[in-house]
Design a protein around this motif. Sequence first.
Motif, mmCIF file in Angstrom:
data_model
loop_
_atom_site.group_PDB
_atom_site.id
_atom_site.type_symbol
_atom_site.label_atom_id
_atom_site.label_comp_id
_atom_site.label_asym_id
_atom_site.label_seq_id
_atom_site.Cartn_x
_atom_site.Cartn_y
_atom_site.Cartn_z
ATOM 1 N N TYR A 135 4.307 -9.331 6.087
ATOM 2 C CA TYR A 135 3.391 -8.582 4.831
ATOM 3 C C TYR A 135 4.212 -7.747 4.212
ATOM 4 O O TYR A 135 4.293 -7.355 2.869
ATOM 5 C CB TYR A 135 2.384 -7.717 5.742
ATOM 6 N N ARG A 136 5.398 -6.991 5.027
ATOM 7 C CA ARG A 136 6.297 -6.154 4.284
ATOM 8 C C ARG A 136 7.479 -6.912 3.513
ATOM 9 O O ARG A 136 7.705 -6.497 2.567
ATOM 10 C CB ARG A 136 7.008 -5.136 5.566
ATOM 11 N N GLY A 159 4.276 -8.822 0.600
ATOM 12 C CA GLY A 159 3.269 -8.266 -0.046
ATOM 13 C C GLY A 159 2.337 -8.885 -0.303
ATOM 14 O O GLY A 159 1.310 -8.551 -1.204
ATOM 15 N N SER A 160 1.947 -10.063 0.337
ATOM 16 C CA SER A 160 0.652 -10.880 0.309
ATOM 17 C C SER A 160 0.145 -11.174 1.689
ATOM 18 O O SER A 160 1.020 -11.606 2.501
ATOM 19 C CB SER A 160 1.101 -12.176 -0.334
ATOM 20 N N PRO A 171 0.798 -5.785 -4.992
ATOM 21 C CA PRO A 171 0.763 -6.157 -3.464
ATOM 22 C C PRO A 171 -0.618 -6.114 -3.019
ATOM 23 O O PRO A 171 -1.431 -5.242 -3.494
ATOM 24 C CB PRO A 171 1.678 -5.158 -2.598
ATOM 25 N N ILE A 175 0.556 1.721 -0.430
ATOM 26 C CA ILE A 175 1.146 0.748 -1.480
ATOM 27 C C ILE A 175 2.333 1.260 -2.358
ATOM 28 O O ILE A 175 3.109 0.708 -2.691
ATOM 29 C CB ILE A 175 -0.133 0.956 -2.439
ATOM 30 N N MET A 204 5.075 -0.588 -0.686
ATOM 31 C CA MET A 204 5.048 -1.777 -0.936
ATOM 32 C C MET A 204 5.466 -1.924 -2.650
ATOM 33 O O MET A 204 6.131 -3.162 -2.808
ATOM 34 C CB MET A 204 3.552 -2.306 -0.750
ATOM 35 N N GLU A 240 8.734 -4.195 -3.730
ATOM 36 C CA GLU A 240 8.712 -5.552 -4.580
ATOM 37 C C GLU A 240 9.969 -5.294 -5.560
ATOM 38 O O GLU A 240 10.190 -6.672 -6.004
ATOM 39 C CB GLU A 240 7.416 -5.280 -5.376
ATOM 40 N N ASN A 248 -4.518 0.681 2.610
ATOM 41 C CA ASN A 248 -3.359 0.932 3.288
ATOM 42 C C ASN A 248 -3.008 2.176 4.157
ATOM 43 O O ASN A 248 -1.701 2.708 4.200
ATOM 44 C CB ASN A 248 -1.930 0.808 2.553
#
Length: 303
Positions: free
Chosen positions: A23-24, A27-28, A91, A115, A118, A122, A249
């Motif tokens: 996930y890190r 981002g999905s 994300p 967020i 995240m 990105e 988050n």
Amino acid sequence: MSEQEVLAGRFEEHRSHLRAVAYRMLGSLSEAEDAVQEAWFKLNRSDADAVENLGGWLTTVVGRVCLDMLRARGTRREEPLLDRDGQVRIPDPVVSRADGLDPEQEILLADSVGIALMVVLESLAPAERLAFVLHDLFAVPFDEIAPVLGRSAATTRQLASRARRRVQGAAPAPDPDRARLRTIVDAFLAASRGGDLDALVAVLDPDVVARSDGGTLRPSLLRRGAVDVASQAVTFARFAEAAHAVLVNGIPGVVAVAEGRALSVMAFTFRDGRITALDILTDPERLARIDLSVLDGRPTPSG
């Protein structure tokens, strides 16, 4: 119990950790699941008995899978959250009850992965992101990350250091006082509902950024500055009227709901008692995946 079942059991012990890594990296949430599944396939094709540290081995495998997925997305985006078509891409948010996270979410969001973090991740080049995520967030030694990148340990250390500087400059450490943050969110929503521009400016950082990701079906929005963001209060008003308190988050945010479906998820970033970023997901496809059972059924206070 068969050898396959034993192996599957050993893998399941690491699944939550691997999802957190993926996930890190991506981002999905859906792509993270795909990356974890690919790690399982690779484990099945390997000699698992020869692996001394299965958790470490799986972590680097997931890292390599995610690295390939990131590289397939295209070149680095200097402007965070803008894809190659210039559209905002927020994300995936992790939405939970306003009073706390469940055990799975605690693992997924360990290390305060708001967020804001995240968003910065990105903007990193794939190699920087891998080096930072594996080393700084999961304590993987540089000499184990280097082979994944095809770089030396020294170069890998430099990549992580460069990423760390960007993260520290752009992603403030979350305020642990959720009650205080919730008060700020409530003040923002009350001002939005009432169209009170002065009250909105008062809770916004002068350099606040507002981003809205509508996916392929709805227009995206990118605004900067307190006055500009406040002037768009009418855009947020209908969401504010239907807002329910949640954690996004792990940080106070809101989900707007109408007729049993999510209209938006709002994530906030704060610094020194003001909102520095507002990220709004309005993509119907991704909103449909939000579990609305986390809602307490009560709209946020009107102020």
